[in-house]
Scaffold this active site. Structure first.
Site, PDB file in Angstrom:
ATOM      1  N   HIS A 184       0.627  -1.378  -0.355  1.00 10.94           N
ATOM      2  CA  HIS A 184       0.154  -0.055   0.036  1.00 10.94           C
ATOM      3  C   HIS A 184       1.143   1.163  -0.232  1.00 10.94           C
ATOM      4  O   HIS A 184       1.483   1.526   1.374  1.00 10.94           O
ATOM      5  CB  HIS A 184      -0.983   0.268   1.253  1.00 10.94           C
ATOM      6  CG  HIS A 184      -1.978   1.277   1.187  1.00 10.94           C
ATOM      7  ND1 HIS A 184      -2.633   1.180   2.218  1.00 10.94           N
ATOM      8  CD2 HIS A 184      -2.792   1.432   0.501  1.00 10.94           C
ATOM      9  CE1 HIS A 184      -3.893   1.960   1.987  1.00 10.94           C
ATOM     10  NE2 HIS A 184      -4.049   1.558   0.609  1.00 10.94           N
ATOM     11  N   ASP A 194      -5.924   4.092   4.034  1.00 11.36           N
ATOM     12  CA  ASP A 194      -7.080   4.543   3.820  1.00 11.36           C
ATOM     13  C   ASP A 194      -7.754   4.835   4.741  1.00 11.36           C
ATOM     14  O   ASP A 194      -7.614   4.762   6.171  1.00 11.36           O
ATOM     15  CB  ASP A 194      -7.680   3.690   3.444  1.00 11.36           C
ATOM     16  CG  ASP A 194      -6.979   2.892   1.886  1.00 11.36           C
ATOM     17  OD1 ASP A 194      -6.913   3.529   1.054  1.00 11.36           O
ATOM     18  OD2 ASP A 194      -7.141   1.831   1.968  1.00 11.36           O
ATOM     19  N   HIS A 211     -14.271   4.737   0.908  1.00  9.21           N
ATOM     20  CA  HIS A 211     -13.076   5.641   1.616  1.00  9.21           C
ATOM     21  C   HIS A 211     -12.228   6.263   0.623  1.00  9.21           C
ATOM     22  O   HIS A 211     -11.977   7.056  -0.678  1.00  9.21           O
ATOM     23  CB  HIS A 211     -12.283   4.363   2.186  1.00  9.21           C
ATOM     24  CG  HIS A 211     -11.336   3.280   0.596  1.00  9.21           C
ATOM     25  ND1 HIS A 211     -11.892   2.830  -0.152  1.00  9.21           N
ATOM     26  CD2 HIS A 211      -9.552   3.739   0.603  1.00  9.21           C
ATOM     27  CE1 HIS A 211     -10.927   2.242  -1.468  1.00  9.21           C
ATOM     28  NE2 HIS A 211      -9.372   2.861  -1.010  1.00  9.21           N
ATOM     29  N   HIS A 265      -8.950   7.283  -0.359  1.00  7.69           N
ATOM     30  CA  HIS A 265      -6.761   6.702  -0.339  1.00  7.69           C
ATOM     31  C   HIS A 265      -6.244   8.687  -0.001  1.00  7.69           C
ATOM     32  O   HIS A 265      -6.570   8.813  -1.546  1.00  7.69           O
ATOM     33  CB  HIS A 265      -6.621   5.769  -2.083  1.00  7.69           C
ATOM     34  CG  HIS A 265      -5.565   6.060  -1.732  1.00  7.69           C
ATOM     35  ND1 HIS A 265      -4.832   4.658  -1.375  1.00  7.69           N
ATOM     36  CD2 HIS A 265      -4.188   6.302  -2.674  1.00  7.69           C
ATOM     37  CE1 HIS A 265      -2.857   4.715  -1.393  1.00  7.69           C
ATOM     38  NE2 HIS A 265      -3.401   5.238  -2.130  1.00  7.69           N
TER      39      HIS A 265
END
Length: 273
Positions: free
Chosen positions: A166, A170, A245, A247
Site C-alpha cells: 500500500h 486509507d 473510502h 486513499h
C-alpha cells in the site's frame, strides 16, 4: 491838593473784604477735604499781624498757594501703593488662573492622546494577533476527512495493490463525505487517475505533494490555490476500490512511486492521528 479814592469797579477792596474772602477760601478748601497752609503762614492762619505785609501781598496780585500736609500726602501715597499692590495681585491671580486652565487643557489633551494611543495599540495588537492566527491556520495541517481514522496503514502488503504494498493510507469515509486539503497548496492534477479513480494531487507550500484518490466528485481544477481545510471533493469508490473510502498519499514528487509515510507526514505537521 486833595486825593480821593476811586469808586465803582475799579475800587480796590478793603482789607476787611480781602480778609473775609481769604477766610472763605480756606473754609471752602477745608470743606472739600484739602487741608494745607497758605504760602504765607500769616495768611494761612487768617491773621493780619502786619498791615504792610498784607497790603504787599494784595498789591502784587500773587495767588495764594496751598501746600498739602505730610500726613495727607502719606495717606495718598499709601492709598496709591495699596491700589498698585491690589492691581499686581489681581494680575498675578489672573495669570495664575490662565496658567491653571492652560495646564488643565494640556493634561486633558495628554490624557486624550494617551487614550487614543492605547486604543491604537490595542487595535494594532488585535490585528497582529488576528494575522498571526490566520497565518497559523493557513500554515497548519489537518486530517483530509474530519474525525476519521486510518483503516489501512502505509506499506500494508497484499494482492490488492499492483506494487504488492500500500503506497498510502486509507481513511474511513462514507460515500459523499467531505474531503479537504490537508494544507495550503496548488492543485497540479485533478481528474481520472487510473487505479486511483477520480483523484487530486496538490503541491503543498512546503514543496511536498499530497494525493487524494477514489473520489466520487472533484471540486477543484488544476492551477487553483487551496487552503487548509478547504473542500476539494467528495469521497467515493471510483477506480480499483473495494468500497467507499479515501486513499491518501504523501509524496516527494507529483508522480506515483515517490511516496512517503502519510501518517508520519501529518504528525510532523502537527496533526494528531
Amino acid at each position: 491838593m486833595a486825593f480821593t479814592r476811586p469808586t465803582g469797579k475799579h475800587r480796590r477792596p478793603s482789607r476787611l473784604t480781602r480778609k473775609s474772602a481769604n477766610m472763605a477760601g480756606v473754609a471752602a478748601l477745608a470743606t472739600t477735604g484739602v487741608i494745607g497752609g497758605l504760602a504765607s503762614p500769616a495768611l494761612a492762619a487768617g491773621s493780619d499781624t502786619s498791615a504792610d505785609a498784607a497790603h504787599s501781598v494784595a498789591d502784587t496780585g500773587l495767588t495764594q498757594a496751598l501746600v498739602i500736609g505730610d500726613s495727607l500726602a502719606d495717606q495718598i501715597a499709601a492709598q496709591a501703593e495699596s491700589q498698585r499692590q491690589a492691581a499686581v495681585k489681581a494680575e498675578a491671580a489672573r495669570k495664575a488662573e490662565a496658567e491653571r486652565k492652560a495646564e488643565a487643557e494640556r493634561e486633558a489633551r495628554a490624557a486624550a492622546e494617551a487614550r487614543a494611543k492605547k486604543v491604537r495599540e490595542e487595535r494594532a495588537a488585535k490585528e497582529r494577533a488576528a494575522r498571526a492566527a490566520e497565518r497559523k491556520r493557513l500554515n497548519s495541517y489537518t486530517l483530509p476527512v474530519a474525525g476519521s481514522v486510518v483503516t489501512t496503514g502505509y506499506n500494508a502488503g497484499g494482492s490488492l495493490w499492483s506494487s504488492g504494498s500500500h503506497s498510502g493510507v486509507d481513511f474511513r469515509a462514507p460515500s459523499g463525505s467531505s474531503v479537504v486539503s490537508v494544507g495550503r497548496g496548488t492543485v497540479v492534477e485533478a481528474g481520472w487517475g487510473g487505479a486511483y479513480g477520480n483523484n487530486i494531487v496538490i503541491r503543498m507550500n512546503d514543496g511536498t505533494y499530497t494525493q487524494y484518490g477514489h473520489l466520487s466528485s472533484i471540486g477543484v481544477s488544476v492551477g487553483q490555490a487551496v487552503t487548509t481545510g478547504q473542500q476539494i471533493g467528495l469521497s467515493g469508490s471510483t477506480g480499483n476500490s473495494t468500497g467507499p473510502h479515501l486513499h491518501f498519499e504523501a509524496r516527494t514528487t507529483p508522480d506515483y512511486g515517490s511516496d512517503m509515510d502519510p501518517t508520519a507526514y501529518l504528525r510532523a505537521h502537527g496533526v494528531s492521528i
